[in-house]
Motif scaffolding. Structure first.
Motif, PDB file in Angstrom:
ATOM      1  N   ILE A 196     -14.359 -31.800  16.409  1.00 44.85           N
ATOM      2  CA  ILE A 196     -13.704 -32.579  15.337  1.00 44.85           C
ATOM      3  C   ILE A 196     -12.242 -32.169  15.148  1.00 44.85           C
ATOM      4  O   ILE A 196     -11.484 -32.866  14.487  1.00 44.85           O
ATOM      5  CB  ILE A 196     -14.453 -32.492  13.980  1.00 44.85           C
ATOM      6  N   TYR A 197     -11.864 -31.014  15.716  1.00 42.70           N
ATOM      7  CA  TYR A 197     -10.494 -30.528  15.523  1.00 42.70           C
ATOM      8  C   TYR A 197      -9.577 -30.990  16.656  1.00 42.70           C
ATOM      9  O   TYR A 197     -10.034 -31.153  17.801  1.00 42.70           O
ATOM     10  CB  TYR A 197     -10.485 -28.992  15.458  1.00 42.70           C
ATOM     11  N   PRO A 198      -8.280 -31.161  16.385  1.00 47.33           N
ATOM     12  CA  PRO A 198      -7.334 -31.461  17.469  1.00 47.33           C
ATOM     13  C   PRO A 198      -7.356 -30.319  18.497  1.00 47.33           C
ATOM     14  O   PRO A 198      -7.702 -29.177  18.146  1.00 47.33           O
ATOM     15  CB  PRO A 198      -5.982 -31.507  16.754  1.00 47.33           C
ATOM     16  N   PHE A 201      -5.777 -26.865  17.680  1.00 45.25           N
ATOM     17  CA  PHE A 201      -6.545 -26.089  16.704  1.00 45.25           C
ATOM     18  C   PHE A 201      -7.802 -25.508  17.366  1.00 45.25           C
ATOM     19  O   PHE A 201      -8.174 -24.372  17.124  1.00 45.25           O
ATOM     20  CB  PHE A 201      -6.935 -26.955  15.503  1.00 45.25           C
TER      21      PHE A 201
END
Lengths: 260, 268
Positions: A196-198, A201
């Motif tokens: 879910i994180y870029p 990250f």
């Protein structure tokens, strides 16, 4: 090490006995400790109740992540992370000098004195949630369980790093009880799948600040989703333990009590 | 005299400004994570709206609910428990201003300080980093609602603290109640996202008027016209909120009288 463990168990026994003197209040605080940790699973329930949730993850798989996180956190908090609270309290009362005078390693002594009898509830709660989630997941192998436990131990290592750094921060800035809120932020990151994180990250939380090792990677290992990221995170944890130990002892060396 | 009390506690808050400043780091960080989580949920489900909330609406909900929480936060129950446990509560009985009024003044001073040092810097960070998610809302009714929520929240936590007159040690019980209130007030997520039965039960309690209703007023979820019936208007919500506040104050006065009669400090 054996003598330290013996001392730790004695200290734990003493702390529990002390709390059992007011057992009604102790049991309520155990329940409270568990209930306060339910926010993570609750949010997951809300997400999956209103949508399809996170791509590639079922409800019970994300619930497993919550259970593992609480188990690792619970174990860390009752066994050694109490040094953060104790740093605040002993410094404010000027009692840290007594720890320094004791004829043992200061950190080990400080850990023994920081056993937290209430946080056992988090550990037990974590085990319960993990077991419940596992009972709804198929295809679990013994190798998967072994890998999960190994990564969970490294997850405890992550909390050890955080505890040492937070304690050092408290020694520097005195009376910073809200440091726990910063820890909550790390925990919040570790509650959700890496996807879910870029990408930037995701890399940051795998290498420099390997938060995913506290729950996401152990869950992935159990589910057979192995990746090279787990190796990077494990190496990073070992390096960071050495660095944080250095920082903690350097901070202690600079400590000047009220008497200077 | 009440103005002097306000000034004293304002100065006290200044001494511990580092504690407040932690929020400036923590709150925006929490938001970054919330944006990632909910963007993933909305993206994966290819949904524009979930339970009446667009992604921007939801992110704004979390942002405004955090501001409301900071503005109405209080821990009067901890202070009251501590004073009762130590026996120091006796001193308050000798003072010309009673404990609830004195603490209320303290809370006003501290919350004004919190608005200045916590909310304003966080707002600037939000405007810089989360501009695309921000929904400009209806400020007027929202501020009135937050004002009433501040009083209600104080009275609710004072009532929790009053339990210490009977139970002495209420620390753990207060933790559980605090969690339950935060949940029922809609701090963690909008109450419409809960299963309908739970949402229905919570709608009969005063807690949703602490955060959920003020934030939805900001988001314009209640109309200012009477086309869709009186119960859907902002006026109806404010009326019920005021009514709850009044009931809570009356109840607190009644319990306070009983509690004072019950209190016996050392030497009293």
């Amino acid at each position: 090490m054996r003598s330290f463990l013996k001392l730790w168990f004695k200290s734990a026994k003493l702390q529990i006995a002390r709390r059992m003197a007011y057992r009604g209040e102790y049991f309520i605080s155990l329940i409270a400790m568990f209930i306060l940790e339910l926010i993570g699973p609750l949010l997951i329930f809300i997400i999956y109740f209103n949508s399809e949730g996170f791509p590639g993850w079922t409800f019970y798989e994300v619930l497993l992540v919550q259970g593992i996180l609480l188990t690792v956190k619970g174990f860390s908090f009752f066994s050694f992370a109490g040094i953060i609270w104790n740093s605040n309290v002993t410094l404010m009362r000027g009692e840290f000098d007594i720890v320094l005078l004791k004829p043992r390693n200061t950190l080990l002594m400080f850990i023994c004195e920081s056993f937290d009898a209430e946080d056992i509830a988090k550990f037990i709660g974590g085990l319960l949630i993990t077991t419940y989630a596992l009972s709804h997941i198929n295809g679990i192998t013994l190798v998967g369980i072994g890998l999960m436990i190994a990564l969970m131990i490294l997850g405890v290592g992550f909390y050890f790093i955080i505890a040492l750094l937070a304690s050092s921060f408290v020694f520097r800035f005195i009376r910073t009880f809200r440091i726990y809120e910063v820890m909550d932020i790390f925990e919040l990151v570790g509650r959700y799948p890496k996807s879910i994180y870029p990408k930037a990250f995701g890399t940051l939380f795998t290498t420099l600040i390997p938060i995913f090792i506290i729950a996401v990677f152990p869950a992935n290992a159990l589910l057979g989703r192995l990746s090279i990221d787990m190796v990077f995170a494990s190496v990073s944890i070992i390096l960071l333990i050495f660095i944080s130990l250095k920082i903690w002892f350097a901070t202690i060396r600079r400590y000047a009590s009220a008497g200077g | 005299m009440k103005l002097n009390i306000l000034k004293t506690y304002w100065k006290e808050s200044l001494a511990y400004r580092a504690e407040y400043l932690i929020s400036v780091f923590v709150v925006p960080m929490r938001f970054f994570i919330l944006v990632f989580i909910w963007s993933a949920v909305y993206g994966a489900n290819q949904a524009d709206v979930i339970q009446g909330y667009t992604l921007s609406n939801l992110i704004t909900y979390f942002m405004i609910s955090t501001f409301v929480f900071i503005a109405i936060f209080n821990d009067v129950e901890k202070t009251l428990e501590k004073e009762i446990k130590k026996g120091d509560f006796l001193i308050y009985l000798l003072k010309p201003v009673n404990f609830p009024v004195l603490e209320f003044m303290k809370k006003i001073a501290r919350r004004f300080f919190a608005i200045l040092i916590e909310i304003l810097p966080i707002m600037i960070i939000f405007i810089l980093f989360f501009k695309e998610y921000l929904v400009m809302g209806k400020i007027g009714f929202f501020l009135i609602s937050v004002g009433i929520a501040f009083v209600s929240s104080y009275v609710i936590y004072l009532l929790i603290g009053m339990m210490a007159f009977w139970l002495i040690n209420i620390r753990s019980l207060a933790w559980i109640l605090d969690f339950a209130i935060q949940f029922a007030s809609g701090l963690f997520f909008p109450l419409n996202l809960l299963p309908p039965t739970i949402e229905k039960i919570l709608s009969f309690l005063p807690f949703k008027y602490l955060i959920f209703v003020p934030v939805n007023m900001y988001l314009g979820k209640y109309s200012t016209g009477f086309e869709s019936g009186f119960t859907n208007t902002v006026y109806f919500q404010l009326l019920i909120q005021l009514l709850w506040c009044f009931i809570l104050i009356l109840f607190a006065c009644f319990v306070w009288k009983k509690a004072i009669r019950r209190f016996s400090g050392v030497g009293a």
